[in-house]
Design an enzyme around this catalytic site. Structure first.
Site, PDB file in Angstrom:
ATOM      1  N   LYS A  80      -7.868  -5.578   1.676  1.00 30.90           N
ATOM      2  CA  LYS A  80      -7.804  -6.615   0.470  1.00 30.90           C
ATOM      3  C   LYS A  80      -7.310  -7.955   1.453  1.00 30.90           C
ATOM      4  CE  LYS A  80      -5.483  -3.414  -2.808  1.00 30.90           C
ATOM      5  NZ  LYS A  80      -4.108  -2.965  -3.292  1.00 30.90           N
ATOM      6  N   GLN A  87       2.189  -2.850  -3.657  1.00 31.16           N
ATOM      7  CA  GLN A  87       1.495  -1.751  -3.145  1.00 31.16           C
ATOM      8  C   GLN A  87       2.266  -0.329  -3.260  1.00 31.16           C
ATOM      9  OE1 GLN A  87      -1.706  -1.599  -2.031  1.00 31.16           O
ATOM     10  NE2 GLN A  87      -1.494   0.528  -1.867  1.00 31.16           N
ATOM     11  N   ASP A 136      -3.323  -6.284 -10.999  1.00 37.99           N
ATOM     12  CA  ASP A 136      -3.539  -4.825 -10.963  1.00 37.99           C
ATOM     13  C   ASP A 136      -3.607  -4.166 -12.523  1.00 37.99           C
ATOM     14  OD1 ASP A 136      -3.777  -3.303  -8.722  1.00 37.99           O
ATOM     15  OD2 ASP A 136      -1.544  -3.481  -7.822  1.00 37.99           O
TER      16      ASP A 136
END
Length: 292
Positions: A52, A96, A119
């Site tokens: 990322k 994460q 997200d």
């Protein structure tokens, strides 16, 4: 049979985003800034967050990786999230997953500012998505929609079968494929580990989206001719090769591909799209913050 090439499409999207960022720079505007919080030393998570960060560099975003130890308490993580929520320089951030056992994942995801939740996991954003309102769509489902769109895969009036009901892929996909508009307007059946006669259901499907995580679960006899196959699964399977493993999806690719009209490969299908759409969500967040 057409391969839905996620690698190619994700590169196209990154080039489009880079062009937008170059315009921002030329106008002296602030470029998008994505932060990622990682707790502990999970190898797969570190690899994923690293990719990322590299993707951010490629499109000209600023990026910040916040690394916390495996022993971080829930309170410490919530404090860090509050700090990111209040940092005007950061447009979007992700936590994460998975998190260590001492931390309540739901509580942590609830603490993220919905306006920075790139997200798309916050209940407010999930609710907006369910109501067809403008919001952040979780990156993997967003990527699948983009693949269907760019390859012109017809979805209206089609029977879509989703295998798996996770909050990250299966559940949102079942909602998005049934919404008004394109891609959407299909009739959706959501199946899972307790579904009986799954072969009977999948063999009637025009579109199958499998997000189960069981290697080669979907066999050729479970699929009708000309079905569209989207394989979200990605599993390392041990073998005797030099690497010691190979990567496969939920779909028994070779025999199924002979029957399919469109199919995603693993790797190189849905996976690359996830990071591209995370960048897209971050760009959207920057535009929203600029206009607010």
């Amino acid at each position: 049979m057409t391969i839905l090439d996620g690698k190619k499409v994700s590169n196209d999207i990154k080039n489009e985003i880079k062009a937008e960022v170059d315009k921002m720079k030329a106008n002296g505007e602030k470029v998008p800034h994505l932060a990622a919080v990682i707790v502990g030393n999970d190898g797969a998570s570190l690899t994923y967050v690293g990719s990322k960060v590299r993707a951010c560099e490629r499109v000209g975003f600023e990026s910040t990786m916040v690394r916390l130890s495996n022993t971080t308490s829930e309170i410490e993580l919530l404090d860090k999230i509050e700090e990111l929520n209040n940092n005007d320089d950061i447009d979007g951030f992700i936590i994460q997953l998975p998190l260590p056992p001492q931390i309540n994942t739901q509580k942590v995801l609830m603490a993220v500012d919905p306006n920075k939740d790139v997200d798309g996991f916050h209940p407010m954003n999930f609710g907006k998505m369910s109501l067809d309102m403008s919001t952040f769509i979780p990156a993997t489902p967003f990527g699948i929609l983009e693949l269907l769109d760019r390859y012109g895969v017809e979805t209206k009036g089609k029977h879509t079968v989703v295998i798996g009901r996770s909050h990250i892929v299966g559940r949102p996909m079942s909602i998005l494929m049934g919404r008004k508009g394109f891609p959407g307007n299909s009739t959706v059946t959501l199946t899972h580990s307790h579904t009986k006669n799954i072969t009977q259901i999948t063999s009637q499907a025009d579109i199958i989206i499998s997000a189960l995580g069981i290697p080669k679960f979907l066999k050729a006899e479970m699929v009708k001719d000309d079905a569209v196959i989207i394989d979200v699964g990605i599993t390392r399977v041990s073998d005797d090769s030099e690497k010691g493993y190979y990567i496969t999806g939920d779909v028994d690719f070779e025999p199924v591909s002979k029957k399919a009209s469109f199919i995603t490969p693993v790797p190189g299908g849905v996976g690359p799209m996830t990071i591209a759409m995370l960048l897209k969500n971050t760009l959207i967040a920057r535009e929203q913050h600029r206009n607010s």
